[in-house]
Design an enzyme around this catalytic site. Structure first.
Site, PDB file in Angstrom:
ATOM      1  N   TYR A 112       0.863  -1.187   0.000  1.00  0.00           N
ATOM      2  CA  TYR A 112       0.000   0.000   0.000  1.00  0.00           C
ATOM      3  C   TYR A 112       0.892   1.227   0.000  1.00  0.00           C
ATOM      4  O   TYR A 112       1.877   1.307   0.745  1.00  0.00           O
ATOM      5  CB  TYR A 112      -0.890   0.003   1.243  1.00  0.00           C
ATOM      6  CG  TYR A 112      -1.701   1.279   1.407  1.00  0.00           C
ATOM      7  CD1 TYR A 112      -2.995   1.366   0.909  1.00  0.00           C
ATOM      8  CD2 TYR A 112      -1.162   2.393   2.050  1.00  0.00           C
ATOM      9  CE1 TYR A 112      -3.739   2.537   1.053  1.00  0.00           C
ATOM     10  CE2 TYR A 112      -1.898   3.565   2.194  1.00  0.00           C
ATOM     11  CZ  TYR A 112      -3.180   3.627   1.697  1.00  0.00           C
ATOM     12  OH  TYR A 112      -3.902   4.782   1.829  1.00  0.00           O
TER      13      TYR A 112
ATOM     14  N   GLU B  47      -3.884   7.444  -3.806  1.00  0.00           N
ATOM     15  CA  GLU B  47      -3.850   6.201  -3.025  1.00  0.00           C
ATOM     16  C   GLU B  47      -3.682   5.020  -3.962  1.00  0.00           C
ATOM     17  O   GLU B  47      -4.532   4.781  -4.827  1.00  0.00           O
ATOM     18  CB  GLU B  47      -5.140   6.058  -2.211  1.00  0.00           C
ATOM     19  CG  GLU B  47      -5.153   4.829  -1.322  1.00  0.00           C
ATOM     20  CD  GLU B  47      -6.455   4.687  -0.562  1.00  0.00           C
ATOM     21  OE1 GLU B  47      -6.405   4.432   0.650  1.00  0.00           O
ATOM     22  OE2 GLU B  47      -7.529   4.840  -1.183  1.00  0.00           O
TER      23      GLU B  47
END
Length: 449
Positions: free
Chosen positions: A150, A241
């Protein structure tokens, strides 16, 4: 994933008002722009970020053709994804009964059939219980991963600038990781005056993600960070993101999914990306309000609110709730609203079928009470305002405003303070709701109900 509408979102809107007032008017009251996944992937690819090959389709036939172009069924597996601005697509269900907004496709006919089941249908997700229309699907090559990471960059109030956030546990909700294993989330501030991420920041984050110097992915993950930050700055992003970021068996670093938001105040210099705004994914009321520079967020209650000042609007919503009611919206007309804006605000409230009473709470400082009163009266005359209105006015030109209301020919409910106004609004809304539930006619004198 997208956050649901919340008081947090409204607070962010309120906090940004000062900045928005000095931006060019073209922005209106538009909040940060959120684009579809396929647009985010195209944008990252232009900025030197490795992404899987993919194509967007608007018909089942196009989806079938995209599958063939990607070499699906031969050397590559293909994934089809519903393009809706909502998180939780994979676990969502379409209103036609088709389950899941993300599927593996192994055959050409499957691409056609999956697309047919998705396109033109509303996908219900954990973030959008009412469903959101799917007008496009994105077909992309499947990437085989050694592990999932991530990575994100976002504007952070705490550090006063951009924040680099990463975790070695990607591929799942970062909120879930934060709840179950908060030590697995790493954050490093980026100096807001720097045009690139410092080398030591990138190196530190690479090590946090488990990359070792002189190994294949060590330099590549740092290159991704630098390219992502350059895109973040160049395009006035508020959030980028990436989840998951794939480390392949060959040591390559590939972004497999992304959510990118852009600062609404930057529309005047980011016209190309803002031209790709998908209005079908937004609340139609909010879209209409933004055309008139009204700060509007639709909610689920039955008391329409019109207030000047975001803080006062929040307080008004709170006291409505404390009195047993439920606000239907957040609506801040600001300090410099014109009669036209006030009239448009009332049109929005009047057209909302959920609204059964309207509460106006104005503290006239910069905003003059007589301007608000004139706008209300014009709306009542021109659009046939049929819903009971409770008005609390204080401040600049309040006496002139009261005279306008008294002589307008419409009966409006005046209140001396906010608590009294909220109680009256909740009371008349409750009467209207009970009458509607029992299919009875009810007449509020002066409103022609």
């Amino acid at each position: 994933t997208d956050l649901p509408k919340s008081l947090c979102e409204i607070s962010m809107l309120a906090a940004s008002r000062t900045c928005r007032r000095i931006a060019p008017r073209a922005v209106g009251a538009t909040r940060n722009l959120n684009v579809h996944e396929y647009i985010a992937m195209e944008t990252m690819n232009k900025h030197g970020i490795s992404v899987p090959a993919g194509h967007v389709a608007t018909t089942p036939e196009e989806a079938q053709h995209c599958f063939k172009k990607l070499g699906g069924g031969k050397d590559k597996d293909v994934v089809i994804k519903a393009q809706v601005l909502s998180g939780g697509r994979g676990l969502g269900t379409f209103k036609n009964g088709f389950k899941g907004g993300v599927h593996m496709v192994t055959k050409e006919q499957e691409a056609h059939d999956f697309a047919k089941s998705m396109l033109g249908e509303e996908l219900v997700t954990k973030q959008n219980a009412n469903g959101i229309i799917c007008n496009k699907v994105y077909l992309m090559e499947r990437i085989y991963m050694r592990r999932e990471l991530y990575l994100s960059i976002l504007m952070d109030r705490g550090s006063g600038g951009p924040l680099l956030v990463a975790s070695p546990f990607g591929g799942t909700s970062i909120e879930d990781v934060a709840a179950s294993n908060p030590d697995a989330i790493f954050t490093l501030p980026i100096p807001i005056t720097d045009n690139s991420i410092p080398d030591d920041t990138c190196a530190k984050m690479a090590e946090n993600l488990g990359f070792e110097p002189d190994k294949a992915g060590y330099d590549k993950i740092q290159t991704l960070m630098k390219n992502l930050y350059k895109m973040f700055l160049d395009l006035d992003c508020t959030q980028a993101e990436l989840n998951p970021v794939a480390e392949t068996p060959d040591g390559d670093i590939v972004v497999c999914d992304a959510k990118v938001n852009f600062d609404g105040n930057a529309e005047f210099r980011q016209s190309e990306i803002f031209a790709r705004r998908d209005l079908t994914q937004e609340d139609a009321r909010e879209v209409e309000a933004s055309k008139y520079d009204l700060n509007y967020i639709g909610l689920d209650g039955n008391i329409g609110c019109m207030v000047n000042g975001a803080g006062l609007a929040m307080s008004t919503m709170d006291i409505i709730t404390l009195k047993g009611g439920s606000p239907a919206n957040f609506l801040d007309v600001g300090g410099g609203a014109t009669e036209t804006q006030v009239q448009k605000a009332f049109e929005l409230l009047n057209s909302d079928n959920n609204v059964q009473a309207i509460l106006v709470n104005i503290f006239g400082g910069i905003m003059r009470c007589d301007v608000i009163a004139a706008g209300i009266i014009n709306a009542a005359k021109e659009i046939g305002m049929k819903k009971p209105i409770v008005i609390r006015l204080q401040g600049t030109n309040v006496e002139a405003a009261k005279k306008l209301i008294e002589g307008c020919g419409f009966r409006m409910i005046l209140a001396d303070d906010l608590e009294d106004a909220a109680a009256k609004a909740v009371g008349v809304a409750d009467i209207a709701k009970q009458a509607n539930d029992l299919h009875l006619g009810v007449k509020f004198e002066g409103f022609g109900l």
